[in-house]
Design an enzyme around this catalytic site. Structure first.
Site, PDB file in Angstrom:
ATOM      1  N   TYR B 166       7.604 -47.745  36.307  1.00 33.32           N
ATOM      2  CA  TYR B 166       7.610 -48.665  35.182  1.00 33.32           C
ATOM      3  C   TYR B 166       6.748 -49.910  35.469  1.00 33.32           C
ATOM      4  CZ  TYR B 166       9.793 -49.668  30.670  1.00 33.32           C
ATOM      5  OH  TYR B 166      10.035 -49.864  29.351  1.00 33.32           O
ATOM      6  N   GLU B 173      -1.339 -51.375  32.355  1.00 33.75           N
ATOM      7  CA  GLU B 173      -1.571 -51.680  30.940  1.00 33.75           C
ATOM      8  C   GLU B 173      -2.056 -53.112  30.763  1.00 33.75           C
ATOM      9  OE1 GLU B 173       1.956 -50.616  28.652  1.00 33.75           O
ATOM     10  OE2 GLU B 173       2.193 -48.791  29.846  1.00 33.75           O
TER      11      GLU B 173
END
Lengths: 304, 244
Positions: B166, B173
């Site tokens: 995660y 990102e």
């Protein structure tokens, strides 16, 4: 056969005057409030089943489907705020915010435009219409509307104000922008838009008055609304919630008048929300009244 | 992070409440099994593609191009999951699923695909690897759950790998969006300026910055939600070891 009473009368021992009466659910609210002062009646929910519907203030204890003992389930609804307060706050915001953009208060547009006015007359017209709309809403909240529920959860005021104030700022920014482009079809478009807007404002107001007159002051009775002598209410023949129909019409008019995409977006979102509400209201009318007119649609005649 | 009704790790108390578990019917289950198998296979293809390209080139650089098409296809295909929730064959929130899928699709198309210059960035590899491993585990988890034969290893992997994947994905990102900023500003990509006849403007550069900022409140919430799920799902294992 044992007779069961759900009525308690407390009389003054000397004068035999009735001091108080315990016969409605509302009396239980008061009783709980005295024991638990943090839970004022508006935030109490009492029901016969833990997951069931809340009982109403005026429900008569004797008529409840219970045996010789009754068990009620309590739930705290959380901090409550009155509808009137919420409405006044959420409508005052757009009124003031729009005016700030109209008068080009500093820090919104480039400094050279501070406190200047737009050169397009439609921008002045739009400001008048927008302001009129929200003043009307404020006055209706104070003098016209009769609310069935006194309160709503406190967090609603933050949600509602974000919506109204946010959209008002977004629309006002563009309409009052120095680089605003007036409608393509000019005066024709603006005139038509104004007619639609005014027509729907009067219509919306007429419906609010008609709905108010359905319900005598202080009562919470529900009746089927019907067309009155006022032609603007004849739309009741075709629609359950014409107040929403007219509201949509007003914003369509305003969109046409300003030819502004954010206004169109606001109109669309409002339309979606009002359709949800109208469908719900229509459904509850149908459920409550056997003889509800079948020709009516929730919000748009024959369509929706 | 949605799990279908069957094979969820809800501790089975005998409920006094008459909650009827409305799981998907047999047809829907068959469809979902096929969907999840196809998705597992798809992301395996991407994984294999990455490994092969790395071995062939000998470097991490520019591996995006070797898996660009299957990545776009299978990540976009995940939009179907929103439909699954809307129709009711998967008991997750439409809003939550929609949000998660849309954020992936946004990064795939509106950032990586649209801003050619970032495609060779290492940050792209960072999130692609994170997504690939996560999705392979997630889709096989759903597949096995639907078939009521969930190997503990898959369940464990699903609720453990995220701890590293995660943050890794989020880092990839954010770095990618950050890398795209100067090019978006220079070219005015997806931006509309005033004046125009719709009286509307949109600055994609500012929008991307707002997207980056939104990670600050959102990421911790999602991360700690998964942590809580992990304790709930895997928790009983620790209890056993304590007893011993």
């Amino acid at each position: 056969m044992p007779v069961v009473f759900f009525e308690v009368e407390i009389l003054d021992a000397k004068t035999k005057d009735k001091l108080c009466f315990l016969d409605k659910v509302g009396n239980i609210f008061t009783f709980i409030f005295t024991l638990y002062p943090q839970w004022y009646p508006a935030r109490q929910s009492i029901r016969l089943d833990p997951k069931g519907k809340s009982l109403k203030d005026e429900d008569v204890l004797q008529h409840l489907p219970v045996g010789t003992t009754a068990t009620f389930y309590f739930r705290d609804l959380g901090a409550q705020i009155s509808w009137v307060t919420v409405f006044l706050t959420e409508y005052a915001g757009p009124l003031l915010i729009y005016l700030m953009f109209y008068f080009r208060v500093p820090f919104i547009y480039a400094p050279k435009y501070d406190f200047t006015t737009s050169k397009h007359w439609v921008v002045h017209l739009a400001c008048m219409c927008h302001s009129f709309h929200y003043v009307k809403r404020l006055l209706e909240t104070l003098f016209v509307h009769r609310f069935s529920h006194g309160t709503m959860p406190l967090r609603n005021i933050f949600k509602n104000c974000t919506y109204y104030w946010g959209f008002a700022a977004w629309m006002a920014y563009y309409i009052n922008h120095p680089l605003y482009t007036p409608p393509i079809y000019g005066e024709q478009q603006i005139r038509l838009a104004l007619i639609v807007f005014l027509f729907c404002q009067i219509g919306n107001f007429s419906i609010h008055i008609a709905l108010r007159n359905l319900r005598p002051p202080g009562s919470k009775t529900r009746k089927i609304p019907y067309p009155t002598k006022n032609p603007f209410t004849w739309i009741f023949l075709l629609v359950s919630c014409p107040n929403y129909t007219y509201e949509l019409g007003s914003w369509l008019g305003f969109t046409l008048m300003t030819q502004c995409l954010p206004v169109a977006a606001f109109t669309l979102v409002g339309f979606i929300q009002m359709t949800v509400w109208a469908k719900g209201k229509h459904r509850s009318y149908l459920k409550e009244f056997r003889d509800y007119p079948t020709l009516r649609s929730p919000i748009l005649p024959f369509i929706l | 992070m949605s799990a279908p009704a069957m094979g969820t790790s809800k501790t089975a108390h005998s409920d006094s409440s008459n909650k009827k578990k409305k799981g998907p019917g047999t047809l829907a289950t068959a469809y979902l099994v096929i969907y999840n198998v196809v998705m597992t296979a798809g992301w395996l293809v991407i994984a294999v593609g990455l490994v092969r390209a790395y071995l062939a080139r000998g470097s991490y650089h520019g591996l995006y191009y070797s898996i660009e098409k299957p990545l776009k296809f299978f990540q976009t295909g995940a939009l179907l999951e929103i439909l699954h929730c809307a129709v009711g064959i998967v008991p997750s929130s439409v809003v939550l699923t929609g949000f998660q899928v849309m954020s992936r699709v946004f990064l795939t198309w509106a950032v990586t695909h649209s801003v050619r210059e970032v495609q060779s960035e290492d940050s792209v590899l960072l999130f692609v690897v994170a997504w690939t491993v996560t999705e392979i585990i997630r889709y096989s988890f759903y597949t096995f759950s639907l078939l009521n034969h969930l190997p503990y290893l898959i369940k464990w992997a699903r609720y453990t790998f995220f701890i590293v994947l995660y943050p890794m994905g989020v880092a990839g990102e954010l770095l990618t969006i950050y890398a795209a900023l100067p090019y978006v500003q220079k070219t005015g990509l997806y931006s509309i300026t005033l004046p125009n006849k719709y009286n509307f403007s949109f600055d994609y550069h500012t929008f991307l910055i707002l997207v980056m900022v939104s990670y600050i409140p959102l990421f911790p919430q999602l991360y700690f939600h998964m942590m809580r799920q992990r304790k709930k799902v895997l928790g009983h294992v620790e209890e056993y070891s304590k007893v011993e």
